[in-house]
Scaffold this motif. Structure first.
Motif, PDB file in Angstrom:
ATOM      1  N   GLY A 237      11.746   0.666  -8.581  1.00  0.00           N
ATOM      2  CA  GLY A 237      10.356   0.199  -8.586  1.00  0.00           C
ATOM      3  C   GLY A 237      10.025  -0.550  -7.305  1.00  0.00           C
ATOM      4  O   GLY A 237       9.027  -0.291  -6.645  1.00  0.00           O
ATOM      5  N   CYS A 238      10.919  -1.474  -6.920  1.00  0.00           N
ATOM      6  CA  CYS A 238      10.682  -2.241  -5.700  1.00  0.00           C
ATOM      7  C   CYS A 238      10.694  -1.317  -4.490  1.00  0.00           C
ATOM      8  O   CYS A 238       9.928  -1.486  -3.548  1.00  0.00           O
ATOM      9  CB  CYS A 238      11.737  -3.332  -5.545  1.00  0.00           C
ATOM     10  SG  CYS A 238      11.427  -4.761  -6.601  1.00  0.00           S
ATOM     11  N   GLN A 239      11.590  -0.308  -4.523  1.00  0.00           N
ATOM     12  CA  GLN A 239      11.657   0.610  -3.398  1.00  0.00           C
ATOM     13  C   GLN A 239      10.336   1.372  -3.256  1.00  0.00           C
ATOM     14  O   GLN A 239       9.793   1.496  -2.157  1.00  0.00           O
ATOM     15  CB  GLN A 239      12.806   1.604  -3.597  1.00  0.00           C
ATOM     16  CG  GLN A 239      12.803   2.689  -2.533  1.00  0.00           C
ATOM     17  CD  GLN A 239      14.203   3.043  -2.077  1.00  0.00           C
ATOM     18  OE1 GLN A 239      15.115   3.108  -2.885  1.00  0.00           O
ATOM     19  NE2 GLN A 239      14.369   3.238  -0.791  1.00  0.00           N
ATOM     20  N   ALA A 240       9.834   1.870  -4.361  1.00  0.00           N
ATOM     21  CA  ALA A 240       8.576   2.623  -4.311  1.00  0.00           C
ATOM     22  C   ALA A 240       7.451   1.747  -3.767  1.00  0.00           C
ATOM     23  O   ALA A 240       6.663   2.168  -2.915  1.00  0.00           O
ATOM     24  CB  ALA A 240       8.216   3.125  -5.706  1.00  0.00           C
ATOM     25  N   VAL A 241       7.408   0.510  -4.250  1.00  0.00           N
ATOM     26  CA  VAL A 241       6.345  -0.396  -3.802  1.00  0.00           C
ATOM     27  C   VAL A 241       6.488  -0.693  -2.313  1.00  0.00           C
ATOM     28  O   VAL A 241       5.535  -0.608  -1.543  1.00  0.00           O
ATOM     29  CB  VAL A 241       6.380  -1.699  -4.624  1.00  0.00           C
ATOM     30  CG1 VAL A 241       5.488  -2.750  -3.995  1.00  0.00           C
ATOM     31  CG2 VAL A 241       5.963  -1.433  -6.052  1.00  0.00           C
ATOM     32  N   ALA A 242       7.735  -1.013  -1.886  1.00  0.00           N
ATOM     33  CA  ALA A 242       7.961  -1.368  -0.486  1.00  0.00           C
ATOM     34  C   ALA A 242       7.604  -0.192   0.421  1.00  0.00           C
ATOM     35  O   ALA A 242       6.978  -0.359   1.465  1.00  0.00           O
ATOM     36  CB  ALA A 242       9.416  -1.782  -0.285  1.00  0.00           C
ATOM     37  N   GLU A 243       7.973   1.020   0.002  1.00  0.00           N
ATOM     38  CA  GLU A 243       7.664   2.184   0.836  1.00  0.00           C
ATOM     39  C   GLU A 243       6.167   2.420   0.931  1.00  0.00           C
ATOM     40  O   GLU A 243       5.639   2.749   1.987  1.00  0.00           O
ATOM     41  CB  GLU A 243       8.388   3.420   0.292  1.00  0.00           C
ATOM     42  CG  GLU A 243       9.827   3.437   0.779  1.00  0.00           C
ATOM     43  CD  GLU A 243      10.661   4.499   0.087  1.00  0.00           C
ATOM     44  OE1 GLU A 243      10.115   5.204  -0.787  1.00  0.00           O
ATOM     45  OE2 GLU A 243      11.854   4.597   0.421  1.00  0.00           O
ATOM     46  N   THR A 244       5.475   2.237  -0.207  1.00  0.00           N
ATOM     47  CA  THR A 244       4.019   2.393  -0.174  1.00  0.00           C
ATOM     48  C   THR A 244       3.402   1.406   0.804  1.00  0.00           C
ATOM     49  O   THR A 244       2.509   1.749   1.578  1.00  0.00           O
ATOM     50  CB  THR A 244       3.427   2.144  -1.571  1.00  0.00           C
ATOM     51  OG1 THR A 244       4.150   2.911  -2.498  1.00  0.00           O
ATOM     52  CG2 THR A 244       1.964   2.524  -1.611  1.00  0.00           C
ATOM     53  N   ILE A 245       3.895   0.176   0.760  1.00  0.00           N
ATOM     54  CA  ILE A 245       3.348  -0.854   1.640  1.00  0.00           C
ATOM     55  C   ILE A 245       3.587  -0.484   3.100  1.00  0.00           C
ATOM     56  O   ILE A 245       2.690  -0.563   3.937  1.00  0.00           O
ATOM     57  CB  ILE A 245       3.979  -2.225   1.305  1.00  0.00           C
ATOM     58  CG1 ILE A 245       3.490  -2.697  -0.067  1.00  0.00           C
ATOM     59  CG2 ILE A 245       3.657  -3.264   2.377  1.00  0.00           C
ATOM     60  CD1 ILE A 245       4.146  -3.953  -0.571  1.00  0.00           C
TER      61      ILE A 245
ATOM     62  N   ALA B 194      -3.654   2.435  -7.645  1.00  0.00           N
ATOM     63  CA  ALA B 194      -3.446   1.952  -6.276  1.00  0.00           C
ATOM     64  C   ALA B 194      -2.826   0.555  -6.297  1.00  0.00           C
ATOM     65  O   ALA B 194      -1.919   0.253  -5.525  1.00  0.00           O
ATOM     66  CB  ALA B 194      -4.776   1.931  -5.524  1.00  0.00           C
ATOM     67  N   LEU B 195      -3.285  -0.306  -7.209  1.00  0.00           N
ATOM     68  CA  LEU B 195      -2.722  -1.653  -7.315  1.00  0.00           C
ATOM     69  C   LEU B 195      -1.274  -1.591  -7.776  1.00  0.00           C
ATOM     70  O   LEU B 195      -0.417  -2.318  -7.283  1.00  0.00           O
ATOM     71  CB  LEU B 195      -3.552  -2.492  -8.286  1.00  0.00           C
ATOM     72  CG  LEU B 195      -4.869  -3.017  -7.733  1.00  0.00           C
ATOM     73  CD1 LEU B 195      -5.641  -3.740  -8.817  1.00  0.00           C
ATOM     74  CD2 LEU B 195      -4.599  -3.972  -6.577  1.00  0.00           C
ATOM     75  N   ALA B 196      -0.996  -0.695  -8.736  1.00  0.00           N
ATOM     76  CA  ALA B 196       0.368  -0.582  -9.250  1.00  0.00           C
ATOM     77  C   ALA B 196       1.304  -0.114  -8.140  1.00  0.00           C
ATOM     78  O   ALA B 196       2.456  -0.539  -8.073  1.00  0.00           O
ATOM     79  CB  ALA B 196       0.402   0.391 -10.419  1.00  0.00           C
ATOM     80  N   GLN B 197       0.797   0.755  -7.238  1.00  0.00           N
ATOM     81  CA  GLN B 197       1.647   1.266  -6.162  1.00  0.00           C
ATOM     82  C   GLN B 197       2.114   0.156  -5.233  1.00  0.00           C
ATOM     83  O   GLN B 197       3.191   0.236  -4.663  1.00  0.00           O
ATOM     84  CB  GLN B 197       0.878   2.311  -5.340  1.00  0.00           C
ATOM     85  CG  GLN B 197       0.917   3.676  -5.984  1.00  0.00           C
ATOM     86  CD  GLN B 197      -0.044   4.635  -5.325  1.00  0.00           C
ATOM     87  OE1 GLN B 197      -0.671   4.301  -4.322  1.00  0.00           O
ATOM     88  NE2 GLN B 197      -0.170   5.817  -5.890  1.00  0.00           N
ATOM     89  N   VAL B 198       1.288  -0.870  -5.052  1.00  0.00           N
ATOM     90  CA  VAL B 198       1.755  -1.981  -4.220  1.00  0.00           C
ATOM     91  C   VAL B 198       2.304  -3.118  -5.080  1.00  0.00           C
ATOM     92  O   VAL B 198       2.543  -4.210  -4.587  1.00  0.00           O
ATOM     93  CB  VAL B 198       0.659  -2.494  -3.260  1.00  0.00           C
ATOM     94  CG1 VAL B 198       0.443  -1.496  -2.145  1.00  0.00           C
ATOM     95  CG2 VAL B 198      -0.620  -2.776  -3.986  1.00  0.00           C
TER      96      VAL B 198
END
Lengths: 51, 807
Positions: free
Chosen positions: B32-40, B143-147
């Motif tokens: 989860g953190c990886q997906a968020v960090a990559e999106t950011i 979009a919010l969930a992605q970050v």
């Protein structure tokens, strides 16, 4: 010293302007979020970098 | 062990997740953190990591998955704007720091079709406006969930607007007073710096006119609330705290105005503007504290999901708004989701985190038949729940409502402080008048200013502020830990308690039977004995039967079961008559005799027609923390006394186990009441604790009472406080907190009295100029508020930790 007759009313005018500006700023919601605004200066810089 | 670069939680050993930020490889804890960090990073938003001042919230994947499905059902919460776009306020609990707000705004601005996105960090809200032709609420939430932020549409926008209005109003006044204070100071500077003899008549007059010009809006606009309050108090016949303040400002202004117009005497426009400014500053800080509390309560209710999965009679699920659920319907609560309503579990077992209600962060196991509450967090497994209550009738809504009502009730100590302050105000007014008269005889030109200094320096603001601030902070902290204060006098009374009368069943115990001892007859195994009993009790709706849940039942078929209330159960098990119940009844039925020792608990004997199988001792299960709570309360110097309607032997056995020295059993409610009256007649301060159902008269009569056992309807309880947490140590903790509060209040009151006692004579002797009086009074008020806030610190930290762990 006679210049004070001009300067003091002028300063009062400026105070009046500052007060009006303050009231306008508060009414338009600029101070609704006091926790964040301190950091916003960093954000604008960032935008200039990218632009 | 390294901490996750994104969310700051420990990274499990061998975690394959990592990310390169600014050329440095960073470890991450989960996908989860990886997906968020990559999106950011992909969105060019890596500045977030440079700028944040706290770790990001862990990604809310599971909760969010359920929310995304409901996005379409939520779309009608959006408000149409003039240009055809839709706008909605989202509550985003994970919004911690300015970098979060920046990230959220940037990400949403990059989203196709979003017209405007602005985050308010103080309120933890994001306002989003979008073009309904090009995108929808679902896309916004995704979009919010992605970050990495969970968001729910916020309700009660009207209340939020009222808070904002109040805050803006006070802030405007504060600014006017601040600007006025500085300008009046400048205008006064000319006079202060002048050589002896003054600057000369025309210039001095001009400077005074300038001072008058800037002080007028300060008095007329910024100080208006003080005049209004003072007037309101006067009309009601009370000398309120604002009276000397208003009087001082008005007198100083009128006297300065007179001096300006006549050119004789002193002006103090700067001092009166400063006085107004500092008073408003104090009010503004208090307002921010109050708003934070209000928003926290509101944040709790916005945790509730807006939609739920309703199960139809055919077993198909359908997403409907929670408001449309009615009692008796069935809903499906997915694993990891917030439970939308109060209800009873029909099917499924899971662990539920009830921290919202009880402050308990460890998950509790909930099985079919157990109650679950709206707002609590479901653990790993899905649950099928029968709806019992939604919206305003849920436990969460009741708790919030009671907390709000208790906050509105002025506790006696605060009333006392108010009365004291009222008398003090009258005394100050008289003293100021006396001082004025005395100085008038000695040095008439200074008389007014000395009298004003007296008025300002001894304003009892600190006295009036000290108690309510401390009580509000302590009450809020207790509620977060599962101790709900319902009446204003509770904290004060708890601090002085000398004797505790506590009930047994349902209070010290849970009111749930558990197997305490097994005595098989000769030649029978323990397993066999329990298996036979479990087979007979299976499916029977009785507290005794519930003790056998989780015991493996005998495999033989059970036929012809008869339940004889008060006696026992008999059935044909594997072709033979067996019975399980009271010893006397089994003896009568089969002729077997049992010799059983007395003591705490109930004996249940099991026998077949041919032979006795044994006996099982059932005992009410102790409430967690019961022994520790009794020990802590005794250590606090409170005499713990057990009063119960149960059999005296059982009561004595339990008392011995818990270390309670005085215990009485077999008491009827009127006996308990008599015992209470005896203690009261001896002048003891008594706390009564019961489960709120059997002990109504006792709880109603006691000077302070706490109901334990959260099953009852909160709104019907007569107790002064409710322990929502299951752990009884909440009781001793509440006493400790009450004592800490009392200590702080005493410190504050002593300080306020000492300060006023010293400052008043000094001012009366003309040693304190008006500006010093204004500073001294403000500093004294700020000191007592800061002292009261000390009570919040550990609790506040806990609240923050809880927020981080749930979002």
């Amino acid at each position: 010293m006679e210049s004070l007759y001009l300067l003091i009313p002028l300063s009062l005018l400026l105070v009046g302007l500052a007060l009006a500006f303050w009231v306008w700023a508060v009414r338009s919601g600029q101070y609704d979020d006091l926790d964040r605004e301190g950091a916003r200066i960093l954000e604008d810089e960032e935008e200039a970098d990218r632009g | 062990m390294a901490d996750c670069f994104h969310c700051g939680q420990p990274v499990p050993a061998g975690s394959p997740y990592q990310v390169v930020v600014a050329g440095v490889l960073r470890p991450l804890c989960c996908a989860g953190c990886q997906a968020v960090a990559e999106t950011i990073l992909e969105g060019g938003l890596e500045a977030f990591y440079r700028r944040r001042t706290a770790p990001a919230p862990p990604p809310p994947e599971r909760v969010q998955a359920a929310l995304l499905e409901e996005a379409d059902a939520l779309e009608d919460l959006a408000v149409p704007c003039a240009d055809g776009s839709l706008a909605v306020e989202l509550a985003v609990p994970g919004l911690h720091c300015a970098a979060c707000a920046w990230l959220v705004e940037r990400r949403l601005a990059a989203e196709q079709g979003v017209v405007e996105a602005s985050a308010n960090l103080g309120a933890r809200r994001v306002r989003v406006r979008w073009d309904p032709g090009r995108t929808g609420l679902g896309a916004v939430l995704r979009a919010l969930a992605q970050v990495g932020y969970a968001a729910v549409p916020a309700r009660a926008a009207e209340e939020e607007r009222a808070l904002a209005r109040e805050s803006r109003d006070l802030l405007t006044r504060l600014g006017v007073a601040g600007i006025g204070m500085m300008q009046a100071g400048l205008a006064a500077l000319g006079g202060y710096l002048a050589p002896p003899g003054g600057v000369g008549a025309p210039w001095e007059g001009l400077l005074r006119l300038a001072g008058l010009a800037v002080a007028t809006p300060v008095v007329g606009f910024a100080a208006a609330p003080f005049f209004r309050n003072a007037w309101r108090g006067l009309r009601a016949g009370r000398a309120g705290m604002d009276l000397p303040v208003a009087l001082a400002i008005a007198l100083a202004y009128v006297a300065s105005l007179h001096a300006t117009l006549t050119g004789r005497g002193e002006t103090y426009f700067d001092s009166l503007a400063m006085f107004t400014f500092f008073l408003l500053l104090g009010r503004f800080l208090e307002l921010r504290l109050r708003h934070r509390n209000a928003r926290e309560a509101e944040g709790l209710s916005s945790l509730l999901p807006a939609t739920a999965l309703r199960l139809g009679p055919d077993g198909c699920s359908e997403r409907v708004p929670v408001a449309r659920l009615s009692p008796g319907e069935r809903v499906l609560v997915p694993g990891g989701a917030v439970i939308p309503c109060d209800g009873r579990i029909l099917c499924g077992a899971s662990e539920v985190v009830e921290a919202v209600l009880t402050g308990e962060e460890r998950p509790a196991v909930r099985r079919p038949g157990d109650l679950v509450r709206a707002g609590t967090l479901n653990g790993p497994n899905p649950l099928e729940v029968e709806v019992a209550a939604t919206g305003g009738r849920t436990r969460l809504a009741q708790v919030l409502d009671l907390a709000a009502r208790a906050a509105a009730e002025r506790p006696p100590l605060a009333l006392l402080a108010d009365r004291l302050a009222g008398r003090f105000v009258v005394a100050v007014l008289l003293a100021a008048a006396g001082v004025f008269a005395a100085w008038w005889l000695v040095e008439p030109e200074r008389a007014l200013w000395v009298a004003l200094s007296v008025l300002v320096v001894s304003c009892p603001c600190a006295l009036s502020l000290a108690t309510p601030a401390a009580l509000a902070v302590a009450t809020g902290g207790l509620r977060r830990r599962g101790f709900l204060v319902r009446r204003g006098h509770v904290l004060e009374a708890l601090a002085g308690v000398q004797r505790l009368l506590i009930d047994k069943t349902g209070t010290l115990t849970l009111g749930r039977m558990a197997i305490a001892e097994v005595r098989p007859a000769a030649g029978v195994s323990e397993e066999r004995l329990l298996a036979v009993a479990a087979a007979l009790e299976r499916g029977v709706d009785h507290p005794i039967a519930r003790a056998f849940e989780g015991v493996a039942a005998a495999a033989e078929p059970v036929d012809g079961r008869r339940v004889l209330p008060g006696r026992g159960i008999e059935a044909v098990l594997g072709g033979e008559w067996v019975a399980c119940g009271a010893a006397s009844w089994v003896e009568e039925r089969f002729g077997h005799r049992f010799a059983l020792p007395d003591g705490d608990g109930t004996w249940l004997v099991v026998a077949s027609a041919a032979s006795p199988l044994g006996a099982v001792r059932l005992r009410d299960r102790l409430r967690p923390g019961a022994a520790a709570a009794v020990a802590e309360l005794s250590a606090q110097g409170i005499a713990v006394e057990l009063v119960s309607g149960d059999r005296p032997e059982a009561v004595a056995a339990l008392a011995a186990r818990l270390g309670i020295r005085r215990a009485a059993g077999g008491l009827r409610p009127e006996d308990k009441l008599q015992r209470l009256e005896d203690c009261l007649a001896r002048g003891e301060r008594v706390l009564a604790v019961g489960d709120g159902i059997n002990d109504l008269p006792l709880l109603a009569r006691a000077p302070v009472s706490v109901a334990v056992g959260a099953a009852a309807d909160l709104t019907r309880l007569t107790a002064d406080a409710v322990l929502l947490a299951e752990d009884l140590r909440g009781l001793s903790r509440a006493v400790a907190q009450a004592r800490a509060t009392r200590r702080v209040i005493r410190q504050n009151l002593s300080w306020a009295l000492l300060y006023n006692g010293l400052a008043l004579p000094a001012a009366a002797l003309g040693l304190v100029p008006p500006w010093a009086a204004a500073l001294g009074m403000s500093a004294s008020s700020l000191l007592v508020v800061a002292n009261a806030l000390r009570l919040a610190n550990p609790v506040e930290r806990e609240a923050v930790r809880w927020k981080v762990s749930t979002c």
